[in-house]
Design an enzyme around this catalytic site. Structure first.
Site, PDB file in Angstrom:
ATOM      1  N   GLY A   5      25.776 -16.029 119.457  1.00  0.00           N
ATOM      2  CA  GLY A   5      25.697 -17.530 120.370  1.00  0.00           C
ATOM      3  C   GLY A   5      26.803 -17.153 121.663  1.00  0.00           C
ATOM      4  O   GLY A   5      27.241 -18.051 121.790  1.00  0.00           O
TER       5      GLY A   5
ATOM      6  N   TYR B  98      29.593 -29.612 107.879  1.00  0.00           N
ATOM      7  CA  TYR B  98      29.821 -28.604 108.797  1.00  0.00           C
ATOM      8  C   TYR B  98      31.190 -28.343 108.449  1.00  0.00           C
ATOM      9  O   TYR B  98      31.612 -27.000 108.598  1.00  0.00           O
ATOM     10  CB  TYR B  98      29.836 -29.503 110.223  1.00  0.00           C
ATOM     11  CG  TYR B  98      30.654 -28.635 111.354  1.00  0.00           C
ATOM     12  CD1 TYR B  98      29.973 -27.438 111.782  1.00  0.00           C
ATOM     13  CD2 TYR B  98      31.996 -28.974 111.781  1.00  0.00           C
ATOM     14  CE1 TYR B  98      30.772 -26.859 112.948  1.00  0.00           C
ATOM     15  CE2 TYR B  98      32.439 -28.174 112.853  1.00  0.00           C
ATOM     16  CZ  TYR B  98      31.962 -27.249 113.345  1.00  0.00           C
ATOM     17  OH  TYR B  98      32.583 -26.308 114.194  1.00  0.00           O
TER      18      TYR B  98
HETATM   19  N1  LIG Z   1      33.396 -27.292 120.759  1.00  0.00           N
HETATM   20  C1  LIG Z   1      34.267 -27.403 119.958  1.00  0.00           C
HETATM   21  O1  LIG Z   1      34.732 -28.368 119.999  1.00  0.00           O
HETATM   22  C2  LIG Z   1      34.322 -26.315 118.738  1.00  0.00           C
HETATM   23  C3  LIG Z   1      35.116 -27.009 117.797  1.00  0.00           C
HETATM   24  C4  LIG Z   1      35.517 -25.867 116.645  1.00  0.00           C
HETATM   25  C5  LIG Z   1      34.788 -24.989 116.545  1.00  0.00           C
HETATM   26  N2  LIG Z   1      33.748 -24.804 117.347  1.00  0.00           N
HETATM   27  C6  LIG Z   1      32.672 -23.487 116.951  1.00  0.00           C
HETATM   28  O2  LIG Z   1      32.558 -22.604 118.110  1.00  0.00           O
HETATM   29  C7  LIG Z   1      31.557 -22.144 117.940  1.00  0.00           C
HETATM   30  C8  LIG Z   1      30.810 -22.100 119.245  1.00  0.00           C
HETATM   31  O3  LIG Z   1      30.475 -23.504 119.490  1.00  0.00           O
HETATM   32  P1  LIG Z   1      30.382 -24.026 121.138  1.00  0.00           P
HETATM   33  O4  LIG Z   1      31.239 -25.280 121.100  1.00  0.00           O
HETATM   34  O5  LIG Z   1      30.824 -22.929 122.060  1.00  0.00           O
HETATM   35  O6  LIG Z   1      29.032 -24.625 121.348  1.00  0.00           O
HETATM   36  P2  LIG Z   1      27.881 -24.168 122.212  1.00  0.00           P
HETATM   37  O7  LIG Z   1      28.163 -24.014 123.715  1.00  0.00           O
HETATM   38  O8  LIG Z   1      26.481 -25.013 121.706  1.00  0.00           O
HETATM   39  O9  LIG Z   1      27.424 -22.623 121.788  1.00  0.00           O
HETATM   40  C9  LIG Z   1      26.794 -22.340 120.441  1.00  0.00           C
HETATM   41  C10 LIG Z   1      26.030 -21.042 120.672  1.00  0.00           C
HETATM   42  O10 LIG Z   1      25.669 -20.797 119.535  1.00  0.00           O
HETATM   43  C11 LIG Z   1      24.097 -20.210 119.753  1.00  0.00           C
HETATM   44  N3  LIG Z   1      23.555 -20.232 118.397  1.00  0.00           N
HETATM   45  C12 LIG Z   1      23.145 -21.436 117.752  1.00  0.00           C
HETATM   46  N4  LIG Z   1      22.555 -21.308 116.460  1.00  0.00           N
HETATM   47  C13 LIG Z   1      22.270 -19.809 116.315  1.00  0.00           C
HETATM   48  C14 LIG Z   1      21.691 -19.011 115.851  1.00  0.00           C
HETATM   49  N5  LIG Z   1      20.926 -19.346 114.741  1.00  0.00           N
HETATM   50  N6  LIG Z   1      21.282 -17.577 116.134  1.00  0.00           N
HETATM   51  C15 LIG Z   1      22.092 -17.244 117.182  1.00  0.00           C
HETATM   52  N7  LIG Z   1      22.661 -18.155 118.294  1.00  0.00           N
HETATM   53  C16 LIG Z   1      22.838 -19.396 117.663  1.00  0.00           C
HETATM   54  C17 LIG Z   1      23.619 -21.060 120.545  1.00  0.00           C
HETATM   55  O11 LIG Z   1      22.491 -20.459 121.437  1.00  0.00           O
HETATM   56  P3  LIG Z   1      21.098 -20.688 121.123  1.00  0.00           P
HETATM   57  O12 LIG Z   1      20.860 -22.180 121.329  1.00  0.00           O
HETATM   58  O13 LIG Z   1      20.274 -19.845 122.493  1.00  0.00           O
HETATM   59  O14 LIG Z   1      20.704 -20.228 119.890  1.00  0.00           O
HETATM   60  C18 LIG Z   1      24.751 -21.436 121.601  1.00  0.00           C
HETATM   61  O15 LIG Z   1      24.971 -20.361 122.533  1.00  0.00           O
HETATM   62  C19 LIG Z   1      30.697 -22.612 116.736  1.00  0.00           C
HETATM   63  O16 LIG Z   1      30.912 -21.789 115.667  1.00  0.00           O
HETATM   64  C20 LIG Z   1      31.479 -23.978 116.679  1.00  0.00           C
HETATM   65  O17 LIG Z   1      31.108 -24.480 115.391  1.00  0.00           O
HETATM   66  C21 LIG Z   1      33.320 -25.496 118.359  1.00  0.00           C
END
Ligand SMILES: NC(=O)c1ccc[n+]([C@@H]2O[C@H](COP(=O)([O-])OP(=O)(O)OC[C@H]3O[C@@H](n4cnc5c(N)ncnc54)[C@H](OP(=O)(O)O)[C@@H]3O)[C@@H](O)[C@H]2O)c1
Length: 290
Positions: free
Chosen positions: A53, A195
């Protein structure tokens, strides 16, 4: 509500508004984010890193930082356009991209071989970052399909991808590092949505594998971010002032993906070798007040 309660609530709102006015008066209508990015000077030179991701948000910020530190980086995702966009943005020969849906467990072996061919040698570091944020669906509203949708990425996909890579490391007698991107939601016992549960179980996996794999020279740690400014959070629905200033967070602002990337690089480095099976919270103090 009694007149005394109403007066107390009015005064506390008045005090909060006064604090906000004072802040805007002093700093303008933005919160200044003062972060430092440590330049290690090529600390990951010669290493190869796979970031699931990695096409956006936290994963992309980690990829950018790894490349700055000299690593070859492979980012995965389901959406080719997103990966191509990321590749153009980072504009580095050290970056490789591959369409790879982590939830498709039966494809892991073939995708892994494809990835290896792209990078040219075995991976040294795995960042399990791909994750589905599941809103605030609570226990009584939960449906089987929502549970499956979240767990097939955040739990099942992650577990089997990790297994696939760890097996190669153990057979090849190779050391490695794993960084699991969890969430502060996974540290809060009160979470009853899918989640939070998926991230709670990830923290358990980090601890268990941290212990189990340490004799093989494989280090496993995690990061539990708070609210970070990425596409997947509903920040776009917020009003601009709230976006800049979030009173729910003790530090009064949301975090930046770069702040998570700083921690990730530290955990990847040999400076963190004595940390085993830990999930480090980086949330501006959010979990302390719950
Ligand atoms: N942002 C926050 O506030 C926050 C807080 C706590 C934890 N997190 C964690 O941080 C991580 C990244 O999140 P983010 O906030 O950076 O979100 P994001 O920008 O939406 O990034 C998530 C990425 O994961 C990819 N993805 C989703 N499902 C996938 C799959 N089945 N296989 C491969 N890639 C997949 C998406 O790309 P595609 O759509 O191209 O697949 C996207 O690039 C996640 O694990 C999230 O739970 C985020």
């Amino acid at each position: 509500m009694s007149i005394i309660n109403k007066t107390i609530s009015f005064l506390s709102r008045l005090l909060q508004t006064a604090k906000m006015v004072r802040r805007y008066w002093r700093e303008g209508d933005v919160v200044r984010v003062n972060i430092a990015q440590i330049q290690y000077g090529g600390i990951l030179k010669g290493k190869s890193v796979i970031i699931t991701g990695g096409g956006s948000g936290i994963g992309l910020a980690i990829a950018r930082k790894c490349i700055k530190e000299g690593a070859t980086v492979l980012i995965t995702g389901r959406n080719k356009d997103k990966l191509v966009k990321a590749s153009k943005e980072l504009n580095s020969p050290l970056l490789k991209i591959i369409e790879w849906d982590v939830s498709k467990v039966s494809e892991h072996e073939s995708k892994y071989s494809e990835a290896l061919a792209l990078v040219g040698h075995q991976f040294d570091i795995l960042v399990n970052n791909a994750g589905m944020l599941g809103g605030n669906r609570q226990f009584l509203d939960l449906t089987e399909s929502v549970w499956d949708e979240i767990h097939k990425v955040n739990s099942k996909g992650l577990v089997f991808l990790t297994q696939c890579i760890v097996k190669k490391w153990i057979t090849g007698k190779q050391k490695g590092k794993i960084i699991n991107i969890s969430s502060m939601r996974g540290t809060l016992g009160v979470q009853d949505g899918p989640y939070g549960m998926s991230k709670w179980s990830l923290n358990g996996l980090t601890q268990g594998l941290g212990l189990k794999l340490v004799p093989y020279g494989i280090s496993v740690n995690g990061i539990a971010p708070g609210i970070i400014d990425t596409e997947s959070i509903a920040i776009k629905n917020m009003d601009a002032k709230e976006n800049a200033y979030l009173k729910e967070i003790p530090i009064s602002r949301i975090g930046l993906p770069e702040e998570i990337a700083e921690l990730a690089i530290f955990l990847m480095s040999d400076a963190a070798n004595y940390i085993v099976g830990q999930t480090i919270i980086c949330d501006g103090g959010y979990t302390l007040k719950v």
